[in-house]
Structure formats: structure tokens, C-alpha cells
Design a protein around this motif. Sequence first.
Motif, short mmCIF file in Angstrom:
data_model
loop_
_atom_site.label_atom_id
_atom_site.label_comp_id
_atom_site.label_asym_id
_atom_site.label_seq_id
_atom_site.Cartn_x
_atom_site.Cartn_y
_atom_site.Cartn_z
N GLU A 1 0.85 -1.20 0.00
CA GLU A 1 0.00 0.00 0.00
C GLU A 1 0.88 1.24 0.00
O GLU A 1 1.65 1.47 0.94
CB GLU A 1 -0.92 0.03 1.22
N HIS A 2 0.76 2.03 -1.07
CA HIS A 2 1.49 3.29 -1.18
C HIS A 2 0.56 4.33 -1.78
O HIS A 2 -0.31 4.01 -2.60
CB HIS A 2 2.73 3.12 -2.07
N GLN B 1 -2.30 -0.34 5.76
CA GLN B 1 -1.90 0.63 6.78
C GLN B 1 -3.12 0.97 7.63
O GLN B 1 -3.93 1.82 7.29
CB GLN B 1 -1.30 1.87 6.12
N TYR C 1 -5.21 4.37 8.72
CA TYR C 1 -6.07 5.17 7.86
C TYR C 1 -7.52 4.71 7.90
O TYR C 1 -8.39 5.35 7.30
CB TYR C 1 -5.61 5.09 6.39
N GLY D 1 0.22 -3.10 8.84
CA GLY D 1 1.45 -2.37 9.08
C GLY D 1 1.21 -1.08 9.83
O GLY D 1 0.07 -0.65 10.01
N ARG D 2 2.30 -0.44 10.27
CA ARG D 2 2.20 0.73 11.14
C ARG D 2 2.63 2.04 10.46
O ARG D 2 2.76 3.06 11.14
CB ARG D 2 3.08 0.55 12.38
N SER D 3 2.81 2.06 9.16
CA SER D 3 3.32 3.27 8.51
C SER D 3 2.43 4.48 8.75
O SER D 3 2.90 5.62 8.78
CB SER D 3 3.47 3.04 7.00
N ALA D 4 1.14 4.25 8.92
CA ALA D 4 0.22 5.37 9.13
C ALA D 4 0.40 6.04 10.48
O ALA D 4 -0.19 7.08 10.74
CB ALA D 4 -1.22 4.87 9.01
N LEU E 1 0.47 11.61 4.50
CA LEU E 1 -0.12 10.90 5.62
C LEU E 1 -1.33 11.66 6.17
O LEU E 1 -2.36 11.06 6.50
CB LEU E 1 0.92 10.69 6.72
N TYR F 1 -2.12 1.30 17.74
CA TYR F 1 -1.94 0.14 16.86
C TYR F 1 -2.29 -1.18 17.55
O TYR F 1 -3.02 -2.01 16.99
CB TYR F 1 -0.48 0.10 16.37
#
Length: 374
Positions: free
Chosen positions: A45-46, A78, A81, A107-110, A155, A168
Motif C-alpha cells: 500500500e502506497h 496501513q 487510515y 502495518g504501522r506506517s500510518a 499521511l 496500533y
Amino acid sequence: MTVPLSVLDLSPISTGSTARQAIRNTIDLARHAEAWGYRRFWVAEHHFVAVASSAPTELIALIAGATETIRVGSAAVQAGYRTSASVVESFGTIDALYPGRLDLGLGRSAHRIGQLRSAAAPTPQRPTEVRDGVVIPPPFAPTQILDSTRLVASLEALRLPGAEPLDYTRQVEEIRALLAGTYATADGVALHAVPGEGAGVELWLFGSSGGESARLAGSLGLPFVANYHVSPGTVLETVEAYRTAFRPSPRYPEPYLVVSADIVVAAQEATARHLASTYGHWVASIRSGAGAAEYLDPDTAPPLTDDQLRLVDDRVNTQFVGTPGSVAARLTALRDLTGADELVVTSVTHRHEDRLTSHRLLAEEWGLTRARAA
């Protein structure tokens, strides 16, 4: 070889191409990966960059509909979101038509805005090491991104105004409860995700450090993916954190670890090196703060500058590039060093035909195609 191989695809957009073609290429690769014997096909996811995997749930549905048996999933959704219910209901909808084939990776990028905005001093850099044939470079910290303005803006644009991501750990627990049918609000009201509850969806956590994701996956007895291809300098501490925290679960009495790697495979070493020569440009674009650019043609791209080379050295030196035998040998070394139960590979090239060849040659060398035929 003794462990399965899976594919992580980023749906890259090459110079001169389009997002539409990138999605078509991803579906075509998934069909081939299934025929060649890969176990899973995951999409990333990007957002707001030159890759076409911005809507992973929808892309997963398209891939599941175009294939028959291969497991399909996210690497990773992510979660920050989205609400827990929207994640479970989306995957439950796909599972209703393609039951028992979905991997829900989180994942935790958000959750990184605060980290990107911090002014913390850089951590001391250790030298590059080679452990049993595997290159372990110094860790790359998000604070080393040259200009995080665009990433922070991206973001924030993905959230409703004023919204903050749910903690999370709490969100993972909510998703587990919704899938299991045990979810209740803080006031004790039971809610049931339809579709979603009872879906044959397997939950995974992804991580690039020995932090929350690795420890949480271990403590819950979930399978875990350590991202060597994103953060090669932290893979060993990530693996150790997961194994140390692991507690048996009904589905996983022992840890189940997947480790990722970037590859480019060709029949000749020189060809593989040429095809991979613009990978550094792509990573440099990401780390400059501009995000993933269109993937350059190695026949026309200029060489990297010295500054760019310093910025991407860790990723270029840990990409597995070469003939089928040499890449398989490096993957075997990575498996042995980390104790991985499975490996997932991603291969990015300018031409789709070269990406197909890269995955096909590796599948043949690893014995996947022979196992599939048997």
C-alpha cells in the motif's frame, strides 16, 4: 529448497507507462506466480507516488478473481487510515467469494507522522557487517529522509480532518475480535461484522524493527514478516524481538517467520546488473522525500551521483542481483541466518517481461515449478 517462496508486488509504474498498465501487469504476474508454484501473492500500500497499489483491498479482489489457488493478501494494509470494522468488512467481502485464500497483513506506517516530525539526533552508525554471507548495513532511520514535507502531507491527506489513528495494538485487537465474533464496544454492546465475522482470513503483522509490531505479533502468537528489503540494517533485531516475545497460539504453537528480499534475476549476471541499475534511482527518489518516482529505463538513465549513492548504499548492497543460482544462494543464506520459515521476494524492473523472467527463473531454480508439476 526447503522453504516456500512468495511474491510481494508493488505495482510499479515505469517511465512511459500508466497506472492502468501497472495494474494489468500485477494481475498478469499473479497468474504466472500461481502457475510457477509461489505460495502467496501480496500487494503493498502506497499513496501519492508512481505505484498503482494505493487501494490494496480492491487490488486483492481483482487478483483473487483472476487466479484460482494462490493465497492473496496485503503487505501491508496501513491500519491507521481505516477503522477496524472497515478493514474486516472489506476482507470479509472478498473472502465470501474466494474463501480461505486471504492474508490480511497489517502495518504501522500510518502512525509515523510524529516520528518524522521529531528532531531527535541521529543514532550512532555502526559499520556494515557480513553475517554468514548476508550483508547487514547500518540502519536507516526515517529521520534521515532528506525532506519529509511531502510524506507528512500525504499521511495527513489520508485522514479525516482532526482524526488520529487508533493505537496500533488496540486496533489489532479490535480486528481480531471482529473476525472472531467477540467484539464489543466500551459500553458492552456486541457488534458483528457482516461479512467478515468467521471469515477464513489469516492475520499477519509486518515490521522493520524490533519495536511494537514484532513484539505484538509474538505475544499474540501471530505470523510475522521481517522486512529485510525495506530495512536490511534492522532485520536481525526484528527477528529476535519477534521470537523473544512469541507465545503459542492455537493456530501457531511455534513462531512463523517470513523474511523479505529484493531480487533481480536474469540468465546472465551482466544482464541482471543492467536491469537492476535503476533501482538506486528509485530508492533515492523515495529517500529524497519525493516518493517513489516512475521506474527508469536502464538503457537511458544517467548514473547515480555520489550523494545519491551514499543515500541508497544500504538498499543497493542488499538487493539480490544475478543469475538464478547466485540469487538462490543469497536467499538461502538469508533463510539460514534468520531462521525464516518462508521467504517473500519483490522484483522491480522497467520492463514487465523482465520482471516475469526474474520470478520465473527463481521459481525454477528454487524447485517451485517441479513441485507444482508433481
